[in-house]
Write a protein that holds these residues in place. Structure first.
Motif, PDB file in Angstrom:
ATOM      1  N   THR A 239       0.808  -1.216   0.000  1.00  0.00           N
ATOM      2  CA  THR A 239       0.000   0.000   0.000  1.00  0.00           C
ATOM      3  C   THR A 239       0.841   1.266   0.000  1.00  0.00           C
ATOM      4  OG1 THR A 239      -0.139  -0.163   2.415  1.00  0.00           O
ATOM      5  CG2 THR A 239      -1.952  -1.103   1.139  1.00  0.00           C
ATOM      6  N   LYS A 240       2.126   1.152   0.372  1.00  0.00           N
ATOM      7  CA  LYS A 240       3.013   2.311   0.392  1.00  0.00           C
ATOM      8  C   LYS A 240       3.782   2.488  -0.911  1.00  0.00           C
ATOM      9  CE  LYS A 240       3.701   2.144   5.397  1.00  0.00           C
ATOM     10  NZ  LYS A 240       4.687   2.057   6.508  1.00  0.00           N
ATOM     11  N   GLU A 241       3.578   1.570  -1.840  1.00  0.00           N
ATOM     12  CA  GLU A 241       4.320   1.625  -3.108  1.00  0.00           C
ATOM     13  C   GLU A 241       3.440   1.988  -4.290  1.00  0.00           C
ATOM     14  OE1 GLU A 241       7.860  -1.613  -2.433  1.00  0.00           O
ATOM     15  OE2 GLU A 241       5.919  -2.404  -3.072  1.00  0.00           O
ATOM     16  N   ILE A 242       2.161   2.271  -4.037  1.00  0.00           N
ATOM     17  CA  ILE A 242       1.242   2.581  -5.130  1.00  0.00           C
ATOM     18  C   ILE A 242       0.813   4.039  -5.023  1.00  0.00           C
ATOM     19  CG2 ILE A 242       0.410   0.216  -5.372  1.00  0.00           C
ATOM     20  CD1 ILE A 242      -1.959   0.876  -3.681  1.00  0.00           C
ATOM     21  N   SER A 243       0.259   4.544  -6.109  1.00  0.00           N
ATOM     22  CA  SER A 243      -0.174   5.936  -6.160  1.00  0.00           C
ATOM     23  C   SER A 243      -1.464   6.116  -5.354  1.00  0.00           C
ATOM     24  CB  SER A 243      -0.414   6.347  -7.613  1.00  0.00           C
ATOM     25  OG  SER A 243      -1.479   5.576  -8.172  1.00  0.00           O
TER      26      SER A 243
END
Length: 360
Positions: free
Chosen positions: A192-196
């Motif tokens: 969830t911290k690697e997506i826009s």
């Protein structure tokens, strides 16, 4: 050799140098020994500081993430609203983070209150509630009307709907927590911290839709909607009826009061004389509205006294019967006790003089 022997005899043998025990320690041991010993209080303080820093870091990261989500959602808002939503995004995110931090404490307080109330005898709670309504119900006419409207419009069903929606919310929280911990690519960073932000909105929407039961949510929302619409409708009608009654009475009072306008005009300075008719008319209306609200308070006080008194008598007699203080043949005492308490409660509310101002 004679010279060396003579020197040895004069000077004597060299004594071995005495070394302090601390000098024999290794540098690491020496530094540890020289360091002052920390007390338990200091260690606890350091741990609390570390936890506080960790909490601050989490709050800052969560606030940034929510602000980005709100800014992404503002792109789909109307053109006139989008700039304001984008400007308010940091403040809304901060408010959301504060709400998330306070939520566990609020739930814990509610649980403790619920446990305390559950430990009390149920009939004593209802009796105390009836006693309070009997003696103070006329002070809050709109609240009494709202409670009665809530009961008539399915208040018990609405409570069940709230419980069902809360269960669905716990499912969403659990699924959201599991989704935040997922690391499918095994790189040590949550997915969830690697997506826009846009992809995060879509992902969280899918998590919510997969976690909840559509029928339960639909039934709960409809139940709450029905109950609140009934309450608002009844309060609106009651408020409009009272205000309209006061306004019409004020118009009728103003007609005979118009004869005093010339006398009032002579008293008022010339630059303010134009306000005399309007001020007198509105003074009559305000007095009539206050009288209308006072009459509404009297009606509400009478109703709340009867309602609360009978409720108090019923549950008090039932509790005394359960405790074997009253026998079964004395069960009829609930109504006499209720009517006596209702009369005392109404007289007590009249003794309070039922303030004229509108209140809830």
């Amino acid at each position: 050799s004679s010279r060396l022997g003579h020197r040895f005899l004069c000077i004597g043998p060299r004594r071995p140098t005495q070394v302090h025990p601390s000098d024999q320690l290794l540098p690491r041991q020496r530094s540890l020994r020289a360091a002052p010993t920390m007390s338990a209080k200091q260690r606890a303080g350091d741990k609390s500081k570390a936890k506080g820093k960790e909490a601050d870091d989490w709050a800052a990261a969560e606030e940034k993430r929510i602000a980005e989500l709100i800014q992404e959602l503002s792109k789909k808002a109307p053109a006139k609203v989008a700039p304001h939503v984008k400007t308010a995004a940091p403040h809304l995110a901060k408010a959301a983070v504060y709400a998330m931090i306070a939520m566990p404490y609020v739930l814990e307080a509610c649980s403790k209150i619920q446990a305390f109330v559950a430990s009390l005898p149920e009939k004593i709670i209802y009796a105390a509630l009836g006693f309070a309504v009997c003696f103070f119900g006329g002070v809050f006419p709109a609240t009494i009307a709202a409670v009665e409207a809530w009961r008539l419009c399915g208040g018990e069903e609405a409570v069940d709907c709230c419980k069902a929606l809360y269960k669905e919310w716990t499912k969403v929280q659990k699924a959201n927590k599991e989704d935040d911990e997922k690391d499918d690519d095994k790189n040590g960073v949550a997915d969830t911290k690697e997506i826009s932000p846009q992809q995060l909105i879509v992902r969280k929407t899918q998590v919510v839709l997969a976690a909840v039961d559509p029928e339960t949510v639909s039934h709960g929302v409809v139940g709450l909607y029905t109950g609140w619409i009934g309450v608002l409708a009844i309060l609106k009608v009651q408020f409009a009826k009272t205000v309209t009654l006061g306004e019409r009475i004020g118009e009728q009072i103003y007609k005979p009061m118009r004869k005093f306008e010339p006398a009032l005009t002579e008293i008022v300075p010339a630059e303010y004389q134009k306000w005399v008719p309007v001020g007198l008319r509105w003074a009559c209306k305000m007095a009539a509205m206050s009288a209308a609200w006072w009459m509404q308070r009297v009606i509400s006080a009478f109703h709340s006294a009867i309602r609360g008194g009978l409720l108090f008598g019923k549950y008090l007699v039932e509790y005394l019967h359960e405790q074997k203080i009253l026998r079964a043949e004395h069960a009829y005492l609930d109504e006499p006790i209720g009517w006596v308490v209702a009369a005392v409660g109404f007289l007590f509310q009249c003794w309070l003089r039922l303030p004229l101002a509108f209140s809830f």
